[in-house]
Design a protein around this motif. Structure first.
Motif, PDB file in Angstrom:
ATOM      1  N   LEU A  61      -2.272  -5.460   3.437  1.00 20.74           N
ATOM      2  CA  LEU A  61      -3.714  -4.942   3.211  1.00 20.74           C
ATOM      3  C   LEU A  61      -4.285  -4.220   4.451  1.00 20.74           C
ATOM      4  N   SER A  62      -4.182  -2.944   4.431  1.00 22.45           N
ATOM      5  CA  SER A  62      -4.608  -2.186   5.253  1.00 22.45           C
ATOM      6  C   SER A  62      -6.143  -2.129   5.423  1.00 22.45           C
ATOM      7  N   LYS A  63      -6.856  -2.204   4.162  1.00 23.57           N
ATOM      8  CA  LYS A  63      -8.203  -2.260   3.866  1.00 23.57           C
ATOM      9  C   LYS A  63      -8.771  -3.574   4.524  1.00 23.57           C
ATOM     10  N   GLY A  64      -8.459  -4.142   5.641  1.00 24.49           N
ATOM     11  CA  GLY A  64      -8.667  -5.162   5.940  1.00 24.49           C
ATOM     12  C   GLY A  64     -10.012  -5.853   6.411  1.00 24.49           C
ATOM     13  N   ILE A 109       0.358  -8.887   7.421  1.00 26.42           N
ATOM     14  CA  ILE A 109      -0.060  -8.301   8.522  1.00 26.42           C
ATOM     15  C   ILE A 109      -1.408  -8.672   8.878  1.00 26.42           C
ATOM     16  N   GLY A 110      -1.850  -8.661  10.253  1.00 28.51           N
ATOM     17  CA  GLY A 110      -3.180  -8.648  10.513  1.00 28.51           C
ATOM     18  C   GLY A 110      -3.878  -7.287  10.551  1.00 28.51           C
ATOM     19  N   SER A 111      -4.858  -7.228   9.775  1.00 24.50           N
ATOM     20  CA  SER A 111      -5.414  -6.023   9.620  1.00 24.50           C
ATOM     21  C   SER A 111      -6.962  -5.683   9.667  1.00 24.50           C
ATOM     22  N   GLY A 112      -7.495  -4.379   9.734  1.00 23.98           N
ATOM     23  CA  GLY A 112      -8.671  -4.167   9.817  1.00 23.98           C
ATOM     24  C   GLY A 112      -9.185  -2.800  10.547  1.00 23.98           C
ATOM     25  N   SER A 113      -8.390  -2.674  11.523  1.00 27.09           N
ATOM     26  CA  SER A 113      -8.390  -1.315  12.306  1.00 27.09           C
ATOM     27  C   SER A 113      -8.023  -0.384  11.207  1.00 27.09           C
ATOM     28  N   THR A 134      17.603  -3.506  -0.674  1.00 25.89           N
ATOM     29  CA  THR A 134      17.381  -2.399  -1.455  1.00 25.89           C
ATOM     30  C   THR A 134      16.254  -2.845  -2.597  1.00 25.89           C
ATOM     31  N   ASP A 135      16.038  -4.119  -2.931  1.00 27.07           N
ATOM     32  CA  ASP A 135      15.297  -4.776  -4.032  1.00 27.07           C
ATOM     33  C   ASP A 135      13.844  -4.769  -3.731  1.00 27.07           C
ATOM     34  N   PRO A 136      13.479  -5.356  -2.459  1.00 31.79           N
ATOM     35  CA  PRO A 136      12.146  -5.635  -2.276  1.00 31.79           C
ATOM     36  C   PRO A 136      11.285  -4.334  -2.206  1.00 31.79           C
ATOM     37  N   ALA A 137      10.340  -4.356  -2.806  1.00 29.96           N
ATOM     38  CA  ALA A 137       9.250  -3.250  -2.886  1.00 29.96           C
ATOM     39  C   ALA A 137       8.284  -3.382  -1.739  1.00 29.96           C
ATOM     40  N   VAL A 138       7.534  -2.330  -1.052  1.00 31.59           N
ATOM     41  CA  VAL A 138       6.657  -2.526  -0.112  1.00 31.59           C
ATOM     42  C   VAL A 138       5.358  -1.725  -0.731  1.00 31.59           C
ATOM     43  N   TRP A 139       4.335  -2.598  -0.750  1.00 29.92           N
ATOM     44  CA  TRP A 139       2.877  -1.950  -1.078  1.00 29.92           C
ATOM     45  C   TRP A 139       2.032  -2.081   0.023  1.00 29.92           C
ATOM     46  N   VAL A 140       1.150  -1.368   0.090  1.00 35.16           N
ATOM     47  CA  VAL A 140       0.110  -0.959   0.860  1.00 35.16           C
ATOM     48  C   VAL A 140      -1.209  -0.603   0.203  1.00 35.16           C
ATOM     49  N   LEU A 141      -2.286  -1.326   0.504  1.00 32.17           N
ATOM     50  CA  LEU A 141      -3.671  -0.973   0.010  1.00 32.17           C
ATOM     51  C   LEU A 141      -4.386  -0.471   1.159  1.00 32.17           C
ATOM     52  N   ILE A 142      -4.909   0.839   0.992  1.00 32.94           N
ATOM     53  CA  ILE A 142      -5.600   1.544   2.007  1.00 32.94           C
ATOM     54  C   ILE A 142      -7.054   2.090   1.313  1.00 32.94           C
ATOM     55  N   GLY A 143      -7.932   2.245   2.098  1.00 32.32           N
ATOM     56  CA  GLY A 143      -9.174   2.941   1.478  1.00 32.32           C
ATOM     57  C   GLY A 143      -8.992   4.123   1.713  1.00 32.32           C
ATOM     58  N   ASP A 144     -10.004   4.982   0.935  1.00 32.63           N
ATOM     59  CA  ASP A 144      -9.881   6.582   1.281  1.00 32.63           C
ATOM     60  C   ASP A 144     -10.238   7.076   2.444  1.00 32.63           C
TER      61      ASP A 144
END
Length: 232
Positions: A61-64, A109-113, A134-144
């Protein structure tokens, strides 16, 4: 993972209502609610029991700075106890105004910045590739608005060139970016060799279809459009 009914989704407003106090960033949270639910309910291969498994999917979660919806979904899925929610943001609560990976079960992760999550996701995808996972997917959510940060521009360019096809970015677009043209988010990723989809960020079926679209050899970005922040 197979599509399931939205069992538990209707309980999310109640779970979010348990979190009170100042500095809630409630709109930042509610703008992400449907994206988070579809990911955790239908897409991510991670559960409380597998939260430390080597082959789990990673969600960052990048939009922390607006974690209320994240905490509500984690509670609904059993990662954190519901009893933690009323203490949100208090001095002795593990649920801070920014999530802390040391304190919040399931948080990667610790996030918010602004601008940190996507570069960290690129590093995670590279690390998994280096280990032959090769199986695990990595997803990240960010704000515009995070796309105003140069660190994200560099991460987008590198990930496309490196062909990180296990990397997925979800951009929640509430028209809050200062330097982005409306509707131009997907084109920014496409120019760097990403696969993209742009959908209604409240439509669960459309989100699921976009999240699971094939993208061999390329990272994948989903732009989830929600109501503009300044329209409230």
């Amino acid at each position: 993972m197979t599509i399931t009914a939205d069992h538990g989704y209707k309980d999310l407003p109640r779970l979010m209502s348990l979190m009170t106090g100042d500095e809630k960033h409630d709109f930042a949270a509610t703008s992400t609610l449907d994206v988070l639910w579809v990911l955790y309910d239908r897409v991510l291969d991670v559960t409380p029991e597998r939260a430390e498994a080597t082959d789990r999917d990673r969600f960052l979660l990048s939009k922390g700075h607006g974690p209320m919806a994240y905490y509500a979904v984690l509670a609904a899925k059993g990662f954190v106890p519901e009893e933690w929610l009323p203490g949100f943001g208090s001095y002795d609560s593990p649920l801070g105004h920014h999530p802390d990976r040391v304190l919040v079960p399931g948080a990667e992760i610790g996030s918010g910045s602004l601008g940190h999550g996507l570069p960290l996701a690129v590093g995670s995808a590279l690390g998994l590739r280096a280990q032959g996972l090769t199986d695990p997917a990595v997803w990240v959510l960010i704000g515009d608005a995070e796309l105003d940060e140069g660190s994200n521009h560099e991460a987008i360019a590198y990930a496309g060139a490196a062909g990180l096809d296990r990397l997925h970015s979800v951009v929640v677009d509430n028209a809050s970016a200062s330097h982005a043209l409306p509707g131009g988010i997907a084109a920014r990723f496409e120019a760097a060799n990403w696969s993209t989809a742009t959908v209604d960020g409240r439509d669960h079926a459309a989100l699921y279809e976009a999240f699971t679209a094939p993208h061999p050899g390329r990272p994948h970005a989903v732009v989830a459009r929600v109501e503009p922040k300044n329209a409230r």
